[in-house]
Motif scaffolding. Structure first.
Motif, PDB file in Angstrom:
ATOM      1  N   ALA A   1       0.817  -1.217   0.000  1.00  0.00           N
ATOM      2  CA  ALA A   1       0.000   0.000   0.000  1.00  0.00           C
ATOM      3  C   ALA A   1       0.846   1.261   0.000  1.00  0.00           C
ATOM      4  O   ALA A   1       0.365   2.341  -0.365  1.00  0.00           O
ATOM      5  CB  ALA A   1      -0.939  -0.001   1.215  1.00  0.00           C
ATOM      6  N   ALA A   2       2.104   1.152   0.407  1.00  0.00           N
ATOM      7  CA  ALA A   2       2.984   2.317   0.414  1.00  0.00           C
ATOM      8  C   ALA A   2       3.205   2.889  -0.980  1.00  0.00           C
ATOM      9  O   ALA A   2       3.602   4.042  -1.128  1.00  0.00           O
ATOM     10  CB  ALA A   2       4.330   1.945   1.035  1.00  0.00           C
ATOM     11  N   PHE A   3       2.924   2.077  -2.004  1.00  0.00           N
ATOM     12  CA  PHE A   3       3.166   2.530  -3.373  1.00  0.00           C
ATOM     13  C   PHE A   3       1.942   3.188  -4.002  1.00  0.00           C
ATOM     14  O   PHE A   3       2.008   3.669  -5.136  1.00  0.00           O
ATOM     15  CB  PHE A   3       3.620   1.339  -4.233  1.00  0.00           C
ATOM     16  N   VAL A   4       0.835   3.210  -3.283  1.00  0.00           N
ATOM     17  CA  VAL A   4      -0.369   3.848  -3.817  1.00  0.00           C
ATOM     18  C   VAL A   4      -0.186   5.363  -3.752  1.00  0.00           C
ATOM     19  O   VAL A   4       0.071   5.915  -2.684  1.00  0.00           O
ATOM     20  CB  VAL A   4      -1.610   3.440  -3.007  1.00  0.00           C
ATOM     21  N   PRO A   5      -0.325   6.058  -4.872  1.00  0.00           N
ATOM     22  CA  PRO A   5      -0.168   7.524  -4.835  1.00  0.00           C
ATOM     23  C   PRO A   5      -1.359   8.188  -4.172  1.00  0.00           C
ATOM     24  O   PRO A   5      -2.404   7.561  -3.933  1.00  0.00           O
ATOM     25  CB  PRO A   5      -0.088   7.892  -6.323  1.00  0.00           C
ATOM     26  N   GLY A   6      -1.223   9.449  -3.854  1.00  0.00           N
ATOM     27  CA  GLY A   6      -2.343  10.214  -3.327  1.00  0.00           C
ATOM     28  C   GLY A   6      -3.470  10.293  -4.343  1.00  0.00           C
ATOM     29  O   GLY A   6      -3.271  10.111  -5.546  1.00  0.00           O
ATOM     30  N   PHE A   7      -4.656  10.566  -3.868  1.00  0.00           N
ATOM     31  CA  PHE A   7      -5.819  10.637  -4.744  1.00  0.00           C
ATOM     32  C   PHE A   7      -5.672  11.820  -5.700  1.00  0.00           C
ATOM     33  O   PHE A   7      -5.442  12.955  -5.269  1.00  0.00           O
ATOM     34  CB  PHE A   7      -7.084  10.780  -3.910  1.00  0.00           C
TER      35      PHE A   7
ATOM     36  N   GLU B   1      -5.076  12.306 -18.349  1.00  0.00           N
ATOM     37  CA  GLU B   1      -6.201  11.930 -19.209  1.00  0.00           C
ATOM     38  C   GLU B   1      -7.547  12.181 -18.548  1.00  0.00           C
ATOM     39  O   GLU B   1      -8.601  11.935 -19.146  1.00  0.00           O
ATOM     40  CB  GLU B   1      -6.095  10.451 -19.595  1.00  0.00           C
ATOM     41  N   GLY B   2      -7.524  12.635 -17.295  1.00  0.00           N
ATOM     42  CA  GLY B   2      -8.771  12.927 -16.600  1.00  0.00           C
ATOM     43  C   GLY B   2      -9.330  11.780 -15.789  1.00  0.00           C
ATOM     44  O   GLY B   2     -10.445  11.882 -15.252  1.00  0.00           O
ATOM     45  N   ASN B   3      -8.561  10.675 -15.696  1.00  0.00           N
ATOM     46  CA  ASN B   3      -9.017   9.531 -14.908  1.00  0.00           C
ATOM     47  C   ASN B   3      -8.633   9.722 -13.443  1.00  0.00           C
ATOM     48  O   ASN B   3      -7.570  10.266 -13.132  1.00  0.00           O
ATOM     49  CB  ASN B   3      -8.385   8.235 -15.431  1.00  0.00           C
ATOM     50  N   TRP B   4      -9.472   9.261 -12.544  1.00  0.00           N
ATOM     51  CA  TRP B   4      -9.128   9.290 -11.129  1.00  0.00           C
ATOM     52  C   TRP B   4      -8.207   8.127 -10.796  1.00  0.00           C
ATOM     53  O   TRP B   4      -8.342   7.036 -11.346  1.00  0.00           O
ATOM     54  CB  TRP B   4     -10.396   9.223 -10.269  1.00  0.00           C
ATOM     55  N   ALA B   5      -7.271   8.375  -9.870  1.00  0.00           N
ATOM     56  CA  ALA B   5      -6.314   7.337  -9.490  1.00  0.00           C
ATOM     57  C   ALA B   5      -5.849   7.573  -8.065  1.00  0.00           C
ATOM     58  O   ALA B   5      -5.925   8.695  -7.538  1.00  0.00           O
ATOM     59  CB  ALA B   5      -5.114   7.324 -10.442  1.00  0.00           C
ATOM     60  N   GLY B   6      -5.347   6.517  -7.443  1.00  0.00           N
ATOM     61  CA  GLY B   6      -4.734   6.626  -6.131  1.00  0.00           C
ATOM     62  C   GLY B   6      -5.732   6.723  -4.989  1.00  0.00           C
ATOM     63  O   GLY B   6      -6.936   6.540  -5.144  1.00  0.00           O
ATOM     64  N   GLY B   7      -5.192   7.037  -3.823  1.00  0.00           N
ATOM     65  CA  GLY B   7      -6.014   7.116  -2.625  1.00  0.00           C
ATOM     66  C   GLY B   7      -6.219   5.752  -1.993  1.00  0.00           C
ATOM     67  O   GLY B   7      -5.978   4.712  -2.609  1.00  0.00           O
TER      68      GLY B   7
ATOM     69  N   GLY C   1     -10.979   5.555  -2.682  1.00  0.00           N
ATOM     70  CA  GLY C   1      -9.968   6.606  -2.630  1.00  0.00           C
ATOM     71  C   GLY C   1     -10.266   7.738  -1.664  1.00  0.00           C
ATOM     72  O   GLY C   1      -9.629   8.796  -1.737  1.00  0.00           O
ATOM     73  N   ARG C   2     -11.203   7.540  -0.752  1.00  0.00           N
ATOM     74  CA  ARG C   2     -11.627   8.669   0.091  1.00  0.00           C
ATOM     75  C   ARG C   2     -10.577   9.105   1.099  1.00  0.00           C
ATOM     76  O   ARG C   2     -10.662  10.208   1.642  1.00  0.00           O
ATOM     77  CB  ARG C   2     -12.923   8.324   0.814  1.00  0.00           C
ATOM     78  N   ALA C   3      -9.590   8.267   1.387  1.00  0.00           N
ATOM     79  CA  ALA C   3      -8.449   8.666   2.221  1.00  0.00           C
ATOM     80  C   ALA C   3      -7.274   8.929   1.306  1.00  0.00           C
ATOM     81  O   ALA C   3      -6.916   8.103   0.474  1.00  0.00           O
ATOM     82  CB  ALA C   3      -8.102   7.581   3.241  1.00  0.00           C
ATOM     83  N   ASP C   4      -6.656  10.085   1.459  1.00  0.00           N
ATOM     84  CA  ASP C   4      -5.626  10.494   0.509  1.00  0.00           C
ATOM     85  C   ASP C   4      -4.343   9.679   0.635  1.00  0.00           C
ATOM     86  O   ASP C   4      -3.663   9.428  -0.356  1.00  0.00           O
ATOM     87  CB  ASP C   4      -5.313  11.982   0.696  1.00  0.00           C
ATOM     88  N   GLY C   5      -3.977   9.264   1.854  1.00  0.00           N
ATOM     89  CA  GLY C   5      -2.731   8.540   2.044  1.00  0.00           C
ATOM     90  C   GLY C   5      -2.817   7.597   3.227  1.00  0.00           C
ATOM     91  O   GLY C   5      -3.856   7.442   3.871  1.00  0.00           O
TER      92      GLY C   5
ATOM     93  N   GLU D   1      -5.806   3.120 -10.992  1.00  0.00           N
ATOM     94  CA  GLU D   1      -6.919   3.879 -11.557  1.00  0.00           C
ATOM     95  C   GLU D   1      -8.238   3.189 -11.231  1.00  0.00           C
ATOM     96  O   GLU D   1      -8.271   2.074 -10.712  1.00  0.00           O
ATOM     97  CB  GLU D   1      -6.738   4.041 -13.073  1.00  0.00           C
ATOM     98  N   TYR D   2      -9.327   3.868 -11.543  1.00  0.00           N
ATOM     99  CA  TYR D   2     -10.664   3.400 -11.178  1.00  0.00           C
ATOM    100  C   TYR D   2     -11.432   2.941 -12.406  1.00  0.00           C
ATOM    101  O   TYR D   2     -11.426   3.611 -13.446  1.00  0.00           O
ATOM    102  CB  TYR D   2     -11.432   4.512 -10.449  1.00  0.00           C
TER     103      TYR D   2
END
Length: 374
Positions: A88-94, A99-105, A110-114, A240-241
């Motif tokens: 999980a340490a490799f998951v980027p912040g939200f 391209e406009g896609n949501w990713a990370g969190g 993704g409701r928690a940023d980190g 990504e989502y």
């Protein structure tokens, strides 16, 4: 950075102040907190209860049909599958990509940023660890003289004077532990293969080639983070989502009491996301330890890893038999939210025969950390 050995049952000694090892670093403190059942209302549940290191940092207690973690009260069950905390340490912040896609969190939406924000959620969740508020959590910390000494040493003598400061310090420590090599050892058979220490079987090698293929599967469209197929730091998710058409887990909801037909809006539950086009999308999980962290999908609807591969394959097959869920003997059910399906990604590539499906499963089994290998 020193990590003292994982000690299961560590929490039973915490209130006596008799820890087996000192907590001289933030990571060592975080490890003690991660295994501490006293941070739950009834003192029965820790972070490790739902994220067991011996089970790919997932929950080994999940029921076969529900896949939902039992809360500290011994009754409550959630409506989502507890994801593995490994890597999980490799998951980027939200964020949104170019391209406009949501990713990370963190979490499925993704409701928690980190990691720090995520670590503060379960202790206060009434159907998880069940503590009523931050002050109650800090009170449990203050019960233990070893914690008091460690927190004051690491954060300053006044750390216990403000509840929010103490609570945030706790989340920082847990996040530090989650960033350690304990969670991200990169020591699976696949990693040993990349280092030239072992050979893959012919079936596993076929699966590897299929997985990273741009022609024969759609796996790496979402489950490859690095540009090179032999990158030693591959986490097997681009974070990504997507809406991949996962059906409702009716058996699970018969267990947890959630009304059948209730729609989980996924990314649509994230307060930062308001567009209807993103409803029904969930974060792409890492595939590391996937063979030992079932049941699968955000709601645990599938029990077997091969079923998951067959589920993806159905989008590219015209065969009636490929539309059948082998776990139920019935056609795969309709998605909860159909309008946002990732059709382009799901339909990329040809249908696979049984040989290639089995090869993909064999390759995915090589992604299990050595600690959790059969």
């Amino acid at each position: 950075m020193k990590i003292f050995p994982l000690v299961f049952g560590l929490s039973t000694t915490l209130c006596s102040g008799a820890l087996a090892e000192p907590m001289n670093t933030l990571t060592e403190l975080g490890q003690a907190l991660f295994f501490d059942e006293h941070l739950s209302l009834n003192r029965t549940q820790s972070c490790a209860s739902c994220h067991d290191p011996e089970n790919g940092f997932a929950d080994p207690r999940r029921s076969a049909n529900g896949a939902y973690s039992l809360g500290d009260d011994g009754i409550s069950l959630g409506d989502r599958n507890a994801p593995s905390a490994a890597y999980a340490a490799f998951v980027p912040g939200f964020h949104q990509t170019a391209e406009g896609n949501w990713a990370g969190g963190m979490f499925w939406d993704g409701r928690a940023d980190g990691l720090e924000e995520q670590a503060g959620g379960p202790p206060l969740n009434p159907i998880e660890m069940g503590m009523p508020d931050k002050r109650s959590v800090v009170g449990r910390l203050a019960e233990n003289p070893d914690y008091v000494e460690a927190f004051q040493s690491l954060f300053g003598a006044e750390v216990f004077e403000q509840t929010d400061v103490t609570f945030d310090a706790m989340t920082q420590a847990i996040a530090s532990f989650e960033r350690s090599d304990v969670f991200s050892p990169f020591d699976s058979k696949y990693d040993r293969f990349l280092r030239g220490e072992v050979e893959l079987t012919n079936q596993e090698e076929l699966g590897r080639l299929l997985f990273f293929s741009q022609q024969f599967t759609n796996c790496n469209l979402c489950h490859q983070l690095k540009s090179s197929p032999i990158d030693p730091a591959e986490t097997f998710s681009n974070y990504e989502y997507h809406n991949i058409g996962v059906p409702e887990n009716t058996a699970g909801r018969a267990t947890n009491g959630v009304e059948p037909g209730t729609i989980d809006r996924g990314l649509g539950n994230n307060p930062l996301v308001t567009e209807l086009e993103h409803q029904g999308k969930f974060k792409t999980p890492t595939l590391r330890n996937v063979a030992v962290t079932g049941p699968y999908m955000h709601n645990g609807v599938f029990q077997d890893l091969r079923t998951v591969v067959l589920f993806y394959n159905r989008y590219n097959s015209l065969s009636a038999s490929r539309q059948v869920n082998p776990e139920t003997g019935q056609p795969f059910a309709m998605p909860e939210i159909p309008h946002s399906l990732s059709v382009k990604e799901l339909t990329h590539g040809p249908a696979l025969d049984d040989k290639r499906i089995d090869a993909l499963v064999a390759f995915l089994e090589t992604l299990t950390d050595s600690r959790s290998e059969p």
